[in-house]
Design an enzyme around this catalytic site. Structure first.
Site, short mmCIF file in Angstrom:
data_model
loop_
_atom_site.label_atom_id
_atom_site.label_comp_id
_atom_site.label_asym_id
_atom_site.label_seq_id
_atom_site.Cartn_x
_atom_site.Cartn_y
_atom_site.Cartn_z
N TYR A 118 -61.12 7.35 -28.25
CA TYR A 118 -61.44 7.96 -27.52
C TYR A 118 -63.52 7.84 -27.81
O TYR A 118 -64.08 8.61 -28.66
CB TYR A 118 -61.17 9.76 -27.52
CG TYR A 118 -59.51 9.71 -26.94
CD1 TYR A 118 -59.08 8.58 -26.45
CD2 TYR A 118 -59.23 10.60 -27.18
CE1 TYR A 118 -57.94 8.30 -25.95
CE2 TYR A 118 -57.98 10.57 -26.94
CZ TYR A 118 -56.41 9.08 -26.04
OH TYR A 118 -55.85 9.50 -26.05
N SER A 145 -50.81 11.67 -19.20
CA SER A 145 -51.50 11.30 -17.48
C SER A 145 -50.79 12.19 -16.28
O SER A 145 -49.83 11.76 -15.91
CB SER A 145 -51.50 9.81 -17.46
OG SER A 145 -52.27 9.60 -17.82
N PRO A 146 -50.56 13.24 -16.83
CA PRO A 146 -49.25 14.02 -15.87
C PRO A 146 -49.65 14.26 -14.35
O PRO A 146 -49.15 15.06 -13.79
CB PRO A 146 -49.82 15.29 -15.86
CG PRO A 146 -51.18 15.51 -17.28
CD PRO A 146 -51.05 14.47 -17.71
N GLY A 166 -48.28 5.02 -11.55
CA GLY A 166 -48.68 3.85 -12.39
C GLY A 166 -49.31 4.07 -14.13
O GLY A 166 -49.18 5.09 -14.34
N PHE A 197 -51.93 10.80 -8.07
CA PHE A 197 -51.27 11.03 -6.92
C PHE A 197 -51.35 12.41 -6.53
O PHE A 197 -51.16 12.62 -4.86
CB PHE A 197 -50.10 10.78 -7.18
CG PHE A 197 -49.35 11.74 -7.94
CD1 PHE A 197 -48.72 13.42 -7.83
CD2 PHE A 197 -49.06 11.53 -9.30
CE1 PHE A 197 -48.29 14.37 -7.91
CE2 PHE A 197 -48.40 13.19 -10.67
CZ PHE A 197 -48.37 14.34 -9.63
#
Length: 305
Positions: A52, A215-216, A220, A226
């Protein structure tokens, strides 16, 4: 914030954790504000990885908190290793070197949890076992886990390990649900019935391995959020409807959806916005009904058999 037990360990942690991938872009003052806010709302597991920010995220984190033994004991530090430029590496040498690098950058003498970041096709489990044993015996790492691994990969590791694997990080959100879809479409010939991960959700529950959804808010393969995205009107309308009912935000509901699952997952949220972190943390106080959980699942375009 409600707490959960991680795997078979003695670790009691807040049911939401903070992913520090984006911390490399913050100033020390900005990072300190994020970390202080996290601790205030009950988020005290901080998820790192050696890659990271090329290691800078760990450095910024340690500098921001002014790492000392008294500061260190207030938090659970988790980091990952195994991803290198163009390949994956679970060799004993790389695991040991990676941990030493993370310890130096985080300015601490131990890591609470070390995860293997992505499966290495050339993994030799005996080497991993040797590395884990050495790290455990030296006190450099207290607990171990994996990330993005299926049941057989975990079983292969467990054959040689003398430590428990307590965590498996897997991508999961309302808009990314393959591990749930297959379990609902048993003995069907439609696409959702395809078992893509060897039943990893049920496997982790059976073996007391805590799933940490990453990535909650993404759809994709990290294509974007979203939440509030005009391309997904149905799921956002339902999120907004429930947010208004519970007096929270749509992001809060998206995390509450994950927390409602009986697997007792621990979502990893990556926001570096202290105010957004506060509203996300409010998900711990909300328990969606069974009907609401399924309404959100269907609003994402999923059709029940």
């Amino acid at each position: 914030m409600k707490k959960i037990k991680l795997g078979n360990s003695d670790l009691q942690v807040g049911e939401i954790s903070l992913g520090c991938m984006r911390m490399a872009s913050l100033s020390n003052e900005e990072a300190a504000h994020v970390i202080e806010t996290a601790l205030e709302v009950g988020v005290h597991l901080f998820d790192h990885a050696d890659i990271y920010g090329g290691g800078k995220s760990e450095e910024v984190f340690a500098d921001a908190v002014g790492m000392t033994p008294s500061v260190r004991e207030k938090m659970i530090l988790q980091t990952k290793c195994g991803i290198r430029k163009g390949f994956f590496d679970f060799s004993k040498e790389h695991i040991l070197n990676s941990v030493d690098g993370s310890l130096q950058r985080l300015k601490t003498d131990y890591i609470d949890i070390l995860l293997l970041h992505r499966p290495d096709a050339l993994m030799e489990p005996e080497e991993v076992a040797e590395a884990f044993s050495q790290l455990k015996e030296s006190g450099k790492v207290r607990h171990f886990g994996v990330s993005n691994q299926n049941p057989m990969q975990i079983e292969l590791l467990k054959k040689y390990l003398d430590v428990d694997l307590i965590v498996n990080q897997l991508q999961l959100s309302i808009m990314h649900t393959p591990m749930i879809d297959a379990g609902l479409n048993v003995n069907m010939q439609n696409d959702p019935s395809i078992v893509r991960d060897s039943g990893v959700l049920e496997y982790c529950r059976l073996n007391n391995i805590t799933i940490q959804p990453w990535s909650p808010f993404q759809y994709g393969m990290i294509k974007g959020s979203f939440v509030g995205n005009a391309d997904f009107p149905e799921v956002n309308a339902k999120l907004q409807e429930m947010a208004e009912k519970y007096g929270v935000t749509d992001s809060t509901i998206a995390i509450a959806w994950l927390l409602r699952h009986p697997a007792k997952m621990q979502p990893v949220v990556g926001t570096m916005n202290p105010e957004r972190l506060k509203v996300i943390a409010a998900a711990s106080g909300i328990e969606l009904t069974r009907e609401e959980w399924y309404e959100l699942y269907r609003s994402a375009g999923n059709v029940l058999p």
